[in-house]
Design an enzyme around this catalytic site. Structure first.
Site, PDB file in Angstrom:
ATOM      1  N   SER A 150       0.866  -1.195   0.000  1.00  0.00           N
ATOM      2  CA  SER A 150       0.000   0.000   0.000  1.00  0.00           C
ATOM      3  C   SER A 150       0.889   1.226   0.000  1.00  0.00           C
ATOM      4  O   SER A 150       2.029   1.176   0.461  1.00  0.00           O
ATOM      5  CB  SER A 150      -0.877   0.006   1.264  1.00  0.00           C
ATOM      6  OG  SER A 150      -1.471   1.284   1.447  1.00  0.00           O
ATOM      7  N   TYR A 163      -2.094  -0.898  10.235  1.00  0.00           N
ATOM      8  CA  TYR A 163      -2.100  -1.267   8.809  1.00  0.00           C
ATOM      9  C   TYR A 163      -0.835  -0.788   8.095  1.00  0.00           C
ATOM     10  O   TYR A 163      -0.159  -1.557   7.406  1.00  0.00           O
ATOM     11  CB  TYR A 163      -3.339  -0.645   8.168  1.00  0.00           C
ATOM     12  CG  TYR A 163      -3.533  -0.914   6.703  1.00  0.00           C
ATOM     13  CD1 TYR A 163      -4.158  -2.071   6.266  1.00  0.00           C
ATOM     14  CD2 TYR A 163      -3.124   0.011   5.745  1.00  0.00           C
ATOM     15  CE1 TYR A 163      -4.368  -2.300   4.916  1.00  0.00           C
ATOM     16  CE2 TYR A 163      -3.325  -0.210   4.396  1.00  0.00           C
ATOM     17  CZ  TYR A 163      -3.949  -1.363   3.987  1.00  0.00           C
ATOM     18  OH  TYR A 163      -4.145  -1.588   2.653  1.00  0.00           O
TER      19      TYR A 163
HETATM   20  N1  LIG Z   1      -8.647  -0.667  -1.407  1.00  0.00           N
HETATM   21  C1  LIG Z   1      -7.580   0.095  -1.291  1.00  0.00           C
HETATM   22  O1  LIG Z   1      -7.658   1.338  -1.410  1.00  0.00           O
HETATM   23  C2  LIG Z   1      -6.241  -0.523  -1.044  1.00  0.00           C
HETATM   24  C3  LIG Z   1      -5.127   0.313  -1.117  1.00  0.00           C
HETATM   25  C4  LIG Z   1      -3.867  -0.227  -0.902  1.00  0.00           C
HETATM   26  C5  LIG Z   1      -3.734  -1.569  -0.624  1.00  0.00           C
HETATM   27  N2  LIG Z   1      -4.829  -2.370  -0.556  1.00  0.00           N
HETATM   28  C6  LIG Z   1      -4.598  -3.787  -0.264  1.00  0.00           C
HETATM   29  O2  LIG Z   1      -5.165  -4.579  -1.272  1.00  0.00           O
HETATM   30  C7  LIG Z   1      -5.501  -5.855  -0.734  1.00  0.00           C
HETATM   31  C8  LIG Z   1      -6.953  -6.164  -1.079  1.00  0.00           C
HETATM   32  O3  LIG Z   1      -7.771  -5.189  -0.452  1.00  0.00           O
HETATM   33  P1  LIG Z   1      -9.192  -4.764  -1.005  1.00  0.00           P
HETATM   34  O4  LIG Z   1      -9.277  -3.304  -0.866  1.00  0.00           O
HETATM   35  O5  LIG Z   1      -9.424  -5.401  -2.317  1.00  0.00           O
HETATM   36  O6  LIG Z   1     -10.131  -5.377   0.137  1.00  0.00           O
HETATM   37  P2  LIG Z   1     -11.412  -6.335   0.135  1.00  0.00           P
HETATM   38  O7  LIG Z   1     -12.206  -6.136  -1.104  1.00  0.00           O
HETATM   39  O8  LIG Z   1     -12.034  -6.095   1.458  1.00  0.00           O
HETATM   40  O9  LIG Z   1     -10.776  -7.793   0.093  1.00  0.00           O
HETATM   41  C9  LIG Z   1     -10.113  -8.338   1.207  1.00  0.00           C
HETATM   42  C10 LIG Z   1      -9.926  -9.816   0.935  1.00  0.00           C
HETATM   43  O10 LIG Z   1      -9.170 -10.400   2.008  1.00  0.00           O
HETATM   44  C11 LIG Z   1      -9.871 -11.535   2.502  1.00  0.00           C
HETATM   45  N3  LIG Z   1      -9.564 -11.708   3.921  1.00  0.00           N
HETATM   46  C12 LIG Z   1      -9.726 -10.809   4.916  1.00  0.00           C
HETATM   47  N4  LIG Z   1      -9.377 -11.355   6.088  1.00  0.00           N
HETATM   48  C13 LIG Z   1      -8.952 -12.614   5.814  1.00  0.00           C
HETATM   49  C14 LIG Z   1      -8.480 -13.681   6.624  1.00  0.00           C
HETATM   50  N5  LIG Z   1      -8.386 -13.595   7.958  1.00  0.00           N
HETATM   51  N6  LIG Z   1      -8.144 -14.849   6.009  1.00  0.00           N
HETATM   52  C15 LIG Z   1      -8.271 -14.982   4.666  1.00  0.00           C
HETATM   53  N7  LIG Z   1      -8.707 -14.011   3.856  1.00  0.00           N
HETATM   54  C16 LIG Z   1      -9.053 -12.838   4.445  1.00  0.00           C
HETATM   55  C17 LIG Z   1     -11.350 -11.194   2.235  1.00  0.00           C
HETATM   56  O11 LIG Z   1     -12.196 -12.331   2.197  1.00  0.00           O
HETATM   57  P3  LIG Z   1     -12.946 -12.890   3.531  1.00  0.00           P
HETATM   58  O12 LIG Z   1     -13.475 -11.673   4.251  1.00  0.00           O
HETATM   59  O13 LIG Z   1     -14.002 -13.807   3.040  1.00  0.00           O
HETATM   60  O14 LIG Z   1     -11.890 -13.609   4.309  1.00  0.00           O
HETATM   61  C18 LIG Z   1     -11.233 -10.581   0.848  1.00  0.00           C
HETATM   62  O15 LIG Z   1     -11.112 -11.581  -0.139  1.00  0.00           O
HETATM   63  C19 LIG Z   1      -5.255  -5.757   0.772  1.00  0.00           C
HETATM   64  O16 LIG Z   1      -4.003  -6.324   1.081  1.00  0.00           O
HETATM   65  C20 LIG Z   1      -5.235  -4.273   1.023  1.00  0.00           C
HETATM   66  O17 LIG Z   1      -4.454  -3.955   2.151  1.00  0.00           O
HETATM   67  C21 LIG Z   1      -6.094  -1.879  -0.755  1.00  0.00           C
END
Ligand SMILES: NC(=O)c1ccc[n+]([C@@H]2O[C@H](COP(=O)([O-])OP(=O)(O)OC[C@H]3O[C@@H](n4cnc5c(N)ncnc54)[C@H](OP(=O)(O)O)[C@@H]3O)[C@@H](O)[C@H]2O)c1
Length: 258
Positions: A150, A163
């Site tokens: 991130s 985070y």
């Molecule tokens: N969105 C942003 O602006 C942003 C920016 C920078 C980085 N990121 C990074 O991108 C990645 C994806 O994020 P996203 O924004 O796409 O979020 P998201 O749509 O909420 O997806 C999160 C994913 O992680 C899984 N997950 C959460 N807790 C888990 C656990 N204990 N065990 C296994 N799986 C788990 C969730 O599925 P379940 O809940 O079913 O487990 C889901 O598939 C993350 O690493 C996040 O830090 C996001």
């Protein structure tokens, strides 16, 4: 368009990819990109329903896709999930760590339980899956590990005390794993997204003024879209990335350098 030249640089044909967090948001988008580039993908997250739905959507898009449910915040469940992946699909050639959580209490109210859970899912799981699959990739002489970090690896942003620390750790883990395995054909990199609307950021996107203010702070003048990560993810997990390793690649519209 597929040509022998482009295939030699980017095709993931014949590769198996495990994508954690592949049921939602950025992980799901990257899983589809890898699948469309030719990899057989296995999605991993906790909830079976979103996993099944995402795998179905990927198959409808022409990908080979399946899923394994596991709670990556629980070490025994992680081990069992990794074993199930290998038993059903074989050792992965590509590991993408996209599962992540972001509790957002103000720093002074961040509990030790929230800290521990954030580290377990965002940092320990990528380490443990690396220990599980990295040595095998090195032994076979080819592998790709891609961590989803991130822009918060390099800046503070909106009550994300635990985070940001976990993501800075992930950038360091990227370098350590790259040091260990790159000479054996395993490229290890991180992709750092900017600010993207997903379930993870829904609370922040609920405030339009704040959302717009973040967009204005990027060089591109907009927040990220799920499609923004496909090309970088395919490149970093493909043949063309054999000499790109240990890097954190920011796909954030220039947000991290303003
Ligand atoms: N969105 C942003 O602006 C942003 C920016 C920078 C980085 N990121 C990074 O991108 C990645 C994806 O994020 P996203 O924004 O796409 O979020 P998201 O749509 O909420 O997806 C999160 C994913 O992680 C899984 N997950 C959460 N807790 C888990 C656990 N204990 N065990 C296994 N799986 C788990 C969730 O599925 P379940 O809940 O079913 O487990 C889901 O598939 C993350 O690493 C996040 O830090 C996001």
């Amino acid at each position: 368009m597929s040509t022998p030249y482009l295939d030699a640089l980017f095709s993931l044909g014949g590769r198996r990819a495990l994508v954690t967090g592949g049921s939602s948001g950025i992980g799901r988008a990257i899983a589809e990109a890898l699948g469309r580039a030719g990899a057989a993908v296995v999605l991993m997250a906790r909830r079976p329903d979103p996993l099944g739905a995402a795998a179905e959507e990927l198959r409808a898009a022409g990908c080979t896709a399946d899923w394994v449910a596991a709670d990556l915040g629980d070490r025994a469940a992680l081990r069992a999930g990794a074993d199930e992946v290998v038993r059903r699909f074989g050792e992965p050639d590509i590991l993408v760590n996209a599962a992540g959580v972001n509790p957002r209490p103000p720093m002074g109210e961040l509990s030790t339980a929230e800290w521990d859970h954030t580290m377990a899912v965002n940092l320990d799981a990528p380490f443990l899956l690396g220990q599980r699959f990295g040595p095998g990739m090195a032994e076979r002489g080819w592998g790709r590990i891609l961590h989803i970090a991130s822009q918060q690896a390099v800046r503070a942003f909106g009550n994300s005390g635990a985070y940001g620390v976990s993501k800075a750790g992930l950038a360091a883990l990227t370098r350590s794993q790259a040091e260990a395995w790159s000479r054996h054909g395993v490229s290890v990199n991180a992709l750092a997204p900017g600010f993207v609307r997903t379930p993870l950021t829904e609370a922040v996107f609920a405030d339009p003024a704040r959302t717009e203010a973040v967009a204005r702070r990027t060089m591109a003048g907009r927040n990220g879209e799920l499609t923004d990560f496909a090309a970088a993810a395919v490149f970093l997990t493909g043949p063309g990335a054999s000499y790109v390793t240990g890097q954190t690649v920011f796909v954030d519209g220039g947000f991290s350098v303003t």
